[in-house]
Motif scaffolding. Structure first.
Motif, short mmCIF file in Angstrom:
data_model
loop_
_atom_site.label_atom_id
_atom_site.label_comp_id
_atom_site.label_asym_id
_atom_site.label_seq_id
_atom_site.Cartn_x
_atom_site.Cartn_y
_atom_site.Cartn_z
N PRO A 230 -10.64 -1.82 9.03
CA PRO A 230 -9.32 -1.64 8.41
C PRO A 230 -9.42 -1.70 6.89
N LEU A 231 -8.63 -0.87 6.22
CA LEU A 231 -8.69 -0.77 4.76
C LEU A 231 -7.39 -1.25 4.15
N ARG A 232 -7.48 -2.13 3.19
CA ARG A 232 -6.30 -2.59 2.48
C ARG A 232 -6.05 -1.67 1.29
N ILE A 233 -4.82 -1.25 1.16
CA ILE A 233 -4.43 -0.52 -0.05
C ILE A 233 -3.18 -1.16 -0.63
N VAL A 234 -3.00 -0.99 -1.93
CA VAL A 234 -1.80 -1.50 -2.61
C VAL A 234 -1.07 -0.29 -3.17
N ALA A 235 0.13 -0.05 -2.64
CA ALA A 235 0.93 1.08 -3.05
C ALA A 235 2.00 0.66 -4.04
N LEU A 236 2.46 1.59 -4.85
CA LEU A 236 3.62 1.37 -5.71
C LEU A 236 4.73 2.28 -5.20
N VAL A 237 5.89 1.69 -4.92
CA VAL A 237 7.01 2.39 -4.30
C VAL A 237 8.23 2.30 -5.22
N ALA A 238 8.96 3.38 -5.32
CA ALA A 238 10.15 3.41 -6.19
C ALA A 238 11.24 2.50 -5.64
N THR A 239 11.74 1.61 -6.48
CA THR A 239 12.82 0.69 -6.09
C THR A 239 14.20 1.26 -6.41
N ARG A 240 14.24 2.38 -7.12
CA ARG A 240 15.48 3.09 -7.41
C ARG A 240 15.10 4.54 -7.74
N ASP A 241 16.10 5.40 -7.91
CA ASP A 241 15.82 6.76 -8.34
C ASP A 241 15.20 6.74 -9.74
N ILE A 242 14.21 7.59 -9.94
CA ILE A 242 13.50 7.66 -11.23
C ILE A 242 13.75 9.03 -11.84
N LEU A 243 14.14 9.05 -13.10
CA LEU A 243 14.55 10.28 -13.76
C LEU A 243 13.36 11.11 -14.21
N GLN A 244 13.63 12.37 -14.45
CA GLN A 244 12.64 13.31 -14.97
C GLN A 244 12.04 12.78 -16.27
N GLY A 245 10.71 12.68 -16.33
CA GLY A 245 10.02 12.23 -17.53
C GLY A 245 10.06 10.74 -17.77
N GLU A 246 10.56 9.97 -16.81
CA GLU A 246 10.67 8.51 -16.97
C GLU A 246 9.34 7.84 -16.67
N GLU A 247 9.02 6.83 -17.46
CA GLU A 247 7.79 6.07 -17.23
C GLU A 247 7.95 5.12 -16.05
N LEU A 248 6.91 4.98 -15.25
CA LEU A 248 6.91 4.02 -14.16
C LEU A 248 6.63 2.63 -14.73
N LEU A 249 7.48 1.67 -14.36
CA LEU A 249 7.32 0.29 -14.82
C LEU A 249 7.46 -0.64 -13.63
N SER A 250 6.55 -1.59 -13.53
CA SER A 250 6.54 -2.51 -12.39
C SER A 250 6.94 -3.91 -12.83
N ASP A 251 7.18 -4.74 -11.84
CA ASP A 251 7.36 -6.17 -12.08
C ASP A 251 6.12 -6.85 -11.52
N TYR A 252 5.20 -7.25 -12.40
CA TYR A 252 3.94 -7.85 -11.96
C TYR A 252 4.16 -9.10 -11.13
N PHE A 253 5.32 -9.73 -11.30
CA PHE A 253 5.49 -11.05 -10.70
C PHE A 253 6.45 -11.03 -9.53
N THR A 254 6.76 -9.84 -9.02
CA THR A 254 7.47 -9.73 -7.77
C THR A 254 6.45 -9.76 -6.63
N VAL A 255 6.60 -10.72 -5.75
CA VAL A 255 5.64 -10.88 -4.67
C VAL A 255 6.08 -10.05 -3.47
N MET A 256 5.22 -9.20 -2.97
CA MET A 256 5.57 -8.31 -1.88
C MET A 256 4.88 -8.78 -0.60
#
Length: 257
Positions: A230-256
């Protein structure tokens, strides 16, 4: 399972209820992932007679991602300084990415807590640490780069590569494989994506499509074929709609979970 990026002098927010922070189901996430890896593999197969130059393959991959997801992501100068990741679409609309969409993968070799990572971690800002101690080394330079390429060569299954190595370049064969460059939110720049961990079981991604996944084990179990682990992967998923040309920004300290 919970995961969080390594940082110093920060407090990690905990999650009380198991699954409370899961943005989409694991089945949906894997379906989205397979949709792109399958399309990339098909496009690459039909382009065998064409150029194999990394840049040409990258342009094709961006086109395939656009056709599959309706948007693409790429590295660009960040509004916060340094390098970031931006979402864009060729469609005539304001929204590039809809909430709940897979937007990136965090690449790198996967280390168990007992495995050595000291030298790899020196001046390395791309170590992603899961709560259970497993770490993903997303650095695309120096010793981390050499070790990842060595592990991929070690784990080849016949003609098939067990993982992507092009994320170590400027032109990844899978445009998703840029998650280590997604920057943290800051004042005035709120997050729009979050990390979600998923386990890919053997066969859920066909062996011939593993070349588009940017992860592999630094030292897999010796008593099982690498393709059956089995392979572990870490995905990044949109938490809201993201606009055209918008930079992706995460919350490093949100535990999933």
């Amino acid at each position: 399972m919970m995961c969080v990026c390594v940082c110093v002098n920060r407090t990690v927010r905990s999650v009380e209820n198991v699954g409370a922070d899961k943005i989409i189901s694991e089945c949906v996430l894997l379906e989205q992932l397979r949709g792109l890896t399958s399309a990339l593999h098909s496009a690459r197969f039909h382009a065998q007679q064409g150029s194999h130059h990394h840049y040409s393959s990258y342009c094709l991959a961006l086109q395939v991602m656009e056709e599959t997801y309706g948007f693409h992501v790429y590295r660009a100068p960040s509004s916060l300084g340094g390098t970031g990741v931006v979402a864009a679409t060729h469609r005539e609309c304001d929204v590039a990415v809809h909430q709940g969409q897979l937007v990136a993968l965090y690449p790198g070799a996967i280390y168990l807590p007992v495995q050595p990572i000291f030298f790899q971690s020196i001046k390395n800002p791309f170590i992603f640490r899961c709560i259970d101690g497993i770490m993903v080394d997303g650095h695309d330079k120096r010793i981390s780069k050499s070790l990842f390429k060595s592990c991929v060569n070690r784990d080849r299954v016949g003609y098939f590569s067990i993982a992507d190595t092009t994320w170590l370049t400027d032109h990844p064969a899978n445009p998703l494989n840029v998650g280590q460059y997604v920057n943290n939110q800051s004042t005035g720049h709120p997050s729009n994506v979050a990390y979600q961990e998923v386990t890919v079981q053997p066969g859920e991604v066909p062996l011939e499509e593993r070349q588009y996944l940017p992860n592999l084990w630094y030292s897999p179990p010796q008593d099982a074929p690498v393709a059956q682990v089995p392979l572990r992967i870490v995905a990044l998923v949109a938490t809201r709609d993201i606009l055209q040309g918008e930079e992706l920004l995460s919350d490093y300290f949100t535990v999933m979970y």
